[in-house]
Design a protein around this motif. Structure first.
Motif, PDB file in Angstrom:
ATOM      1  N   PHE A  75      -8.149  -7.704  -4.955  1.00 44.01           N
ATOM      2  CA  PHE A  75      -7.267  -6.640  -4.423  1.00 44.01           C
ATOM      3  C   PHE A  75      -7.701  -5.204  -3.221  1.00 44.01           C
ATOM      4  N   GLU A 126      -3.278  -5.617 -12.029  1.00 43.96           N
ATOM      5  CA  GLU A 126      -2.700  -5.124 -10.386  1.00 43.96           C
ATOM      6  C   GLU A 126      -1.910  -3.529 -11.416  1.00 43.96           C
ATOM      7  N   VAL A 136      -2.087  -0.623  -4.845  1.00 40.21           N
ATOM      8  CA  VAL A 136      -2.545  -1.514  -4.245  1.00 40.21           C
ATOM      9  C   VAL A 136      -2.243  -3.145  -3.733  1.00 40.21           C
ATOM     10  N   THR A 138      -2.587  -7.168  -3.628  1.00 41.33           N
ATOM     11  CA  THR A 138      -3.141  -8.671  -4.306  1.00 41.33           C
ATOM     12  C   THR A 138      -3.651  -8.807  -2.191  1.00 41.33           C
TER      13      THR A 138
END
Length: 348
Positions: A75, A126, A136, A138
């Protein structure tokens, strides 16, 4: 604190395999209960998180000759500013069940998490990072921007907030500190506006500093307090917020305070936010330069290597070089891996 984890295990073929895994895991300190199912190739483990963790369970399975199926997710995390942020994120992740390893890198602004997919899904990872107060993305998110662009955007936002804070805090300091330094300036100011008007002007100047330039500290600081994990952001939020709210009360309802105590501290709130923004700006700029230097070093790392196997010279990806391989280095080439010179001479 107990955790219930489910692990997919590769390599089990019979009831003896099941018994072997169960015996090994049940002997592991901190494991309260373990049940292995051959049909589903899964182990259900209840463990005491204060005595052991999923990583120890995975190692025990590997030591028995089997493989625990794990996944790795990466992430990109924005808004990290210090080592405390790294520790906070790692702590938030490691609280979740099924986490084998969690590594957060401040320089690359990336979290690398190894987890048990039968126990937890990436969406929960997440969510844990977001709940800790950070933005955040991915690794495979289609809306991800290049890291350089994200860094430039973050630096531009800091620059904008810092300019606003400096532009408003400097005149605020002059209004507050000037009369203490120069009686002549105090007399000139009182001729221009009454004292109460200057007090209201202080509020007008500091409010955008707190509400606009300093909003990041309040959003992240509140998230830190909600998770009982105070850090720098919550410290700035409490310090500047207390000074601002006390001063606002002293300005609007001075009768609530004992005589002589209804003082204003708007400049304290403005200076705190401005100085911390300046530190964040310098840190972000320095981190960007360090990240660029790391990337330049990584580009020097060779991607392929020439090895001798069964008398034949092969060019393979450097990741496929095995211990014991003989690597051929030609003049001027980079050395792809560590080793000892076995023959020949050249210039590097």
């Amino acid at each position: 604190m107990h955790q219930d984890i489910s692990i997919e295990i590769s390599g089990m073929t019979c009831a003896n395999c099941v018994g072997r895994v169960e015996r090994i895991l049940n002997k592991l300190q901190g494991v309260d209960q373990c049940t292995v199912n051959l049909a589903t190739s899964r182990a259900a483990v209840r463990l005491d998180a204060t005595q052991t963790d999923p990583a120890a369970v995975v190692d025990a399975i590997g030591g028995a000759g089997y493989q625990a199926i794990m996944r790795k997710a990466e992430f990109h995390i924005d808004d990290m500013s210090c080592a405390a942020c790294v520790a906070r994120i790692e702590k938030a992740i490691q609280r979740l069940p099924g986490i084998v390893e969690a590594v957060v890198n401040l320089a690359t602004r990336k979290a690398s998490i190894t987890f048990l997919p039968e126990t937890i899904q990436p969406q929960k990872l997440e969510a844990a990072i977001r709940n800790a107060g950070y933005t955040v993305r991915t690794e495979s998110h289609p809306a991800d921007q290049p890291r350089e662009e994200r860094h430039e955007r973050a630096l531009a936002a800091l620059t904008r907030d810092l300019r606003l804070a400096v532009a408003l805090t400097l005149p605020l300091l002059i209004i507050v500190m000037g009369p203490m330094i120069s009686p002549a300036l105090q007399a000139a100011m009182l001729k221009l506006l009454p004292e109460q008007a200057w007090r209201w002007l202080e509020w007008v100047l500091v409010t955008p500093v707190v509400a606009v330039a300093g909003r990041r500290f309040f959003t992240q600081g509140w998230a830190e307090l909600r998770h009982l994990s105070p850090g720098m952001n919550s410290l700035v939020m409490l310090g500047s917020g207390a000074a601002y709210l006390y001063s606002l009360a002293a300005l609007t309802v001075p009768g609530l305070f004992p005589a002589g105590t209804a003082n204003l501290y708007f400049e304290a709130a403005g200076v705190i936010i401005t100085l911390i923004l300046l530190g964040r700006f310098l840190e972000t700029r320095a981190r960007g330069r360090a990240s660029d230097a790391i990337k330049k070093l990584m580009r020097l790392y060779p991607r392929r290597a020439r090895v001798l196997r069964e008398g034949e010279e092969l060019e393979i990806p450097v990741e496929q070089v095995m211990p014991g391989d003989t690597v051929v280095i030609r003049p001027g080439e980079q050395i792809p891996t560590d080793g000892a010179i076995t023959g020949g001479s050249s210039y590097i």
